[in-house]
Design a protein around this motif. Structure first.
Motif, PDB file in Angstrom:
ATOM      1  N   UNK A  38       3.243  15.763-133.975  1.00 40.75           N
ATOM      2  CA  UNK A  38       3.427  14.559-133.160  1.00 40.75           C
ATOM      3  C   UNK A  38       2.389  14.567-132.045  1.00 40.75           C
ATOM      4  N   UNK A  39       1.505  13.589-131.999  1.00 37.21           N
ATOM      5  CA  UNK A  39       0.580  13.480-130.870  1.00 37.21           C
ATOM      6  C   UNK A  39       1.233  12.708-129.727  1.00 37.21           C
ATOM      7  N   UNK A  40       0.959  13.134-128.507  1.00 39.91           N
ATOM      8  CA  UNK A  40       1.500  12.486-127.317  1.00 39.91           C
ATOM      9  C   UNK A  40       0.401  12.324-126.276  1.00 39.91           C
ATOM     10  N   UNK A  41       0.511  11.244-125.523  1.00 41.44           N
ATOM     11  CA  UNK A  41      -0.345  11.086-124.364  1.00 41.44           C
ATOM     12  C   UNK A  41       0.343  11.613-123.123  1.00 41.44           C
ATOM     13  N   UNK A  42      -0.449  11.920-122.112  1.00 40.20           N
ATOM     14  CA  UNK A  42       0.129  12.414-120.863  1.00 40.20           C
ATOM     15  C   UNK A  42       0.992  11.316-120.252  1.00 40.20           C
ATOM     16  N   UNK A  43       2.274  11.664-119.977  1.00 40.03           N
ATOM     17  CA  UNK A  43       3.194  10.688-119.418  1.00 40.03           C
ATOM     18  C   UNK A  43       3.818   9.773-120.439  1.00 40.03           C
ATOM     19  N   UNK A  44       3.492   9.936-121.720  1.00 33.88           N
ATOM     20  CA  UNK A  44       4.076   9.128-122.781  1.00 33.88           C
ATOM     21  C   UNK A  44       5.245   9.891-123.426  1.00 33.88           C
ATOM     22  N   UNK A  45       6.130   9.160-124.108  1.00 30.13           N
ATOM     23  CA  UNK A  45       7.333   9.772-124.694  1.00 30.13           C
ATOM     24  C   UNK A  45       7.549   9.296-126.119  1.00 30.13           C
ATOM     25  N   UNK A  46       8.342  10.064-126.866  1.00 28.67           N
ATOM     26  CA  UNK A  46       8.717   9.762-128.249  1.00 28.67           C
ATOM     27  C   UNK A  46      10.218   9.994-128.393  1.00 28.67           C
TER      28      UNK A  46
ATOM     29  N   UNK B 104       8.533  14.285-124.057  1.00 27.57           N
ATOM     30  CA  UNK B 104       7.686  13.696-123.014  1.00 27.57           C
ATOM     31  C   UNK B 104       6.452  14.582-122.813  1.00 27.57           C
ATOM     32  N   UNK B 105       5.268  13.997-122.883  1.00 27.67           N
ATOM     33  CA  UNK B 105       4.033  14.740-122.637  1.00 27.67           C
ATOM     34  C   UNK B 105       3.816  14.986-121.154  1.00 27.67           C
ATOM     35  N   UNK B 106       3.506  16.230-120.792  1.00 28.54           N
ATOM     36  CA  UNK B 106       3.341  16.611-119.377  1.00 28.54           C
ATOM     37  C   UNK B 106       1.878  16.827-119.034  1.00 28.54           C
ATOM     38  N   UNK B 107       1.183  17.693-119.781  1.00 32.55           N
ATOM     39  CA  UNK B 107      -0.235  17.928-119.535  1.00 32.55           C
ATOM     40  C   UNK B 107      -0.920  18.240-120.855  1.00 32.55           C
ATOM     41  N   UNK B 108      -2.246  18.249-120.829  1.00 34.82           N
ATOM     42  CA  UNK B 108      -3.018  18.470-122.049  1.00 34.82           C
ATOM     43  C   UNK B 108      -2.761  19.880-122.573  1.00 34.82           C
ATOM     44  N   UNK B 109      -2.446  19.962-123.848  1.00 36.60           N
ATOM     45  CA  UNK B 109      -2.185  21.251-124.473  1.00 36.60           C
ATOM     46  C   UNK B 109      -1.407  21.081-125.765  1.00 36.60           C
ATOM     47  N   UNK B 110      -0.966  22.185-126.326  1.00 36.86           N
ATOM     48  CA  UNK B 110      -0.204  22.175-127.571  1.00 36.86           C
ATOM     49  C   UNK B 110       1.030  23.050-127.411  1.00 36.86           C
ATOM     50  N   UNK B 111       2.100  22.630-128.028  1.00 37.84           N
ATOM     51  CA  UNK B 111       3.338  23.409-128.034  1.00 37.84           C
ATOM     52  C   UNK B 111       4.163  22.980-129.246  1.00 37.84           C
TER      53      UNK B 111
END
Length: 468
Positions: free
Chosen positions: A44-52, A84-91
């Motif tokens: 799942x790709x997310x933008x910073x501050x974006x949610x799924x 919810x995306x917080x900062x650039x990275x992977x988890x």
């Protein structure tokens, strides 16, 4: 407004089916991510501050987030959670039921949302084709722009979006980069005026063991070509007088007209003159390190007419021009002696400026004036101060030097042309034969394309190339 994407998980016998996306668009395709999934996890790709929004097939009891600083999971109900995306990275995020069995797993990649950046670039540079790709914490700009100004504007806009100019990689290609030809005329006029008028008296008188000598000639008075003199001698006594009268005027003209061509944004240099050698010392530690060994090194200093410029083509054919030019010459004033070798000094006039001109427009750097006046009166003390008669015992030397430097700069946007449209100064030149050179005094037999009508015949007077 947060974009909500619903993922439906459908349970199958003895295993989980591949999750399906509800709705018309694929979130992975929208963010440019890989859409290939396995049976247990999904990317799942997310933008910073974006949610799924995640909808689970059965009740979840526990949730595991690999790095909560990259993405956060908020469980609203037993079967619904928010990522919810917080900062650039992977988890990654895993959901478990009451028996500890995995319900679903997600590989979450949080990147910058470049949708707004793409829209800004399209609005600011409508004629350019700029593509944006996210790499780690930065962005890569690719595509084609019209000129270097558009390329720099794209980098500045992306740097604002990233928050750090070092996070922007500029791989933009400039379509047909503009080339600028700089036509420069460097003109320097120098006028020298020298005047000498007076009487120089020298003599010697002897009386017994006493000798008296005097000389009213200044040091370096020059040779005797401008002097008329006479004298009286009797025994050990002598008196000589020389009339010095000179008036001279000279004019020196320095002209250089270099033409340079450079690509927009690149530098070009020009030198019409030479380089003067001078000695410097290079020292290094000896093998044992207890002392230093110094050896002379010959270096070179350029002099003459120097020019350096950096053109940048702006919109509407205007040119931002950074120009630096200097005129230098060898001089004995301030010369130094190194190991018995006299090293002359350099008299330099230098100008640096940044201007904006249209193609074909000219700029003049003027007002570089310099004037030196020298007025020296020498004579015999007291005798030289006598009114009227004192002129016989003194001499006057007057020197005046005036220099004016003018630099005219004209930039042009140029395009390449075919070789057939170009000509050389030696086109059609042929040496004169021996009989023509001996009997007629000619140095050339033909000078001009043979068989072509000379259009200069309509002119009167001297025309064409001048050969001295």
């Amino acid at each position: 407004m947060r974009k909500l994407i619903t993922l439906a998980m459908v349970a199958a016998t003895a295993a989980l089916a591949v999750p399906q996306i509800a709705g018309a668009s694929d979130p992975a395709a929208e963010f440019g991510a890989d859409t290939r999934y396995n049976a247990d996890t999904r990317s799942i790709p997310l933008g910073i501050g974006k949610s799924v929004v995640i909808d689970l097939p059965r009740d979840a009891k526990d949730v595991l987030v690999g790095d909560p600083q990259v993405a956060n999971a908020v469980v609203r109900t037993a079967r619904r959670a928010y990522l919810i995306g917080v900062k650039v990275g992977q988890t990654n995020v895993f959901f478990f039921d009451a028996d500890g069995k995995q319900i679903a797993g997600f590989d979450v990649a949080v990147t910058r949302d470049i949708g707004t950046l793409r829209q800004t670039l399209r609005a600011a540079l409508p004629q350019a084709n700029v593509r944006v790709q996210v790499v780690g914490d930065g962005v890569v700009l690719t595509g084609v722009v019209t000129n270097a100004i558009e390329s720099q504007q794209a980098v500045d806009i992306a740097a604002r979006a990233v928050g750090n100019v070092t996070g922007v990689v500029n791989n933009l290609t400039i379509k047909a980069p503009d080339q600028v030809m700089l036509k420069v005329a460097v003109v320097e006029m120098q006028r020298d005026i020298a005047k000498q008028l007076g009487v120089n008296i020298s003599g010697q008188f002897a009386y017994g063991k006493t000798n008296l000598s005097f000389n009213s000639s200044p040091g370096g008075a020059g040779d005797g070509t401008n002097q008329i003199g006479g004298g009286w001698t009797s025994g050990g006594n002598s008196v000589s007088a020389r009339l010095r009268a000179l008036e001279s005027a000279g004019v020196i003209r320095t002209l250089a007209e270099p033409n340079l061509t450079a690509i927009s944004g690149e530098a070009a240099t020009f030198l019409a003159g030479g380089e003067i050698p001078y000695l410097t010392t290079s020292c290094a530690a000896s093998t044992g390190g207890t002392s230093q060994i110094c050896t002379p090194v010959t270096s070179f200093k350029p002099f003459g007419v120097q020019l350096a410029f950096v053109p940048v083509v702006l919109s509407d054919g205007r040119i931002s021009l950074k120009v630096g030019t200097s005129v230098s010459e060898l001089s004995t004033e301030g010369a130094v002696s190194i190991n018995g070798t006299s090293v002359p000094s350099l008299k330099t006039r230098r100008v640096e400026t940044v201007v904006e001109l249209p193609s074909g427009g000219s700029m003049t750097l003027a007002g570089l004036l310099q004037e030196q006046t020298r007025n020296v009166i020498t004579g015999i003390p007291a005798a030289g101060q006598i009114p009227i008669l004192g002129a016989l015992f003194r001499s006057r030397e007057y020197n005046n030097r005036q220099t004016e430097l003018v630099i005219i700069v004209t930039p042009f946007i140029v395009r390449p042309t075919a070789e057939k449209n170009l000509s050389r100064p030696d086109d059609g030149f042929a040496d004169a034969s021996d009989p023509q050179a001996v009997f007629l005094g000619k140095v050339n037999r033909v000078y001009g394309p043979p068989g072509k009508k000379d259009p200069r015949r309509q002119y009167h007077g001297s025309y064409g190339f001048i050969m001295d």
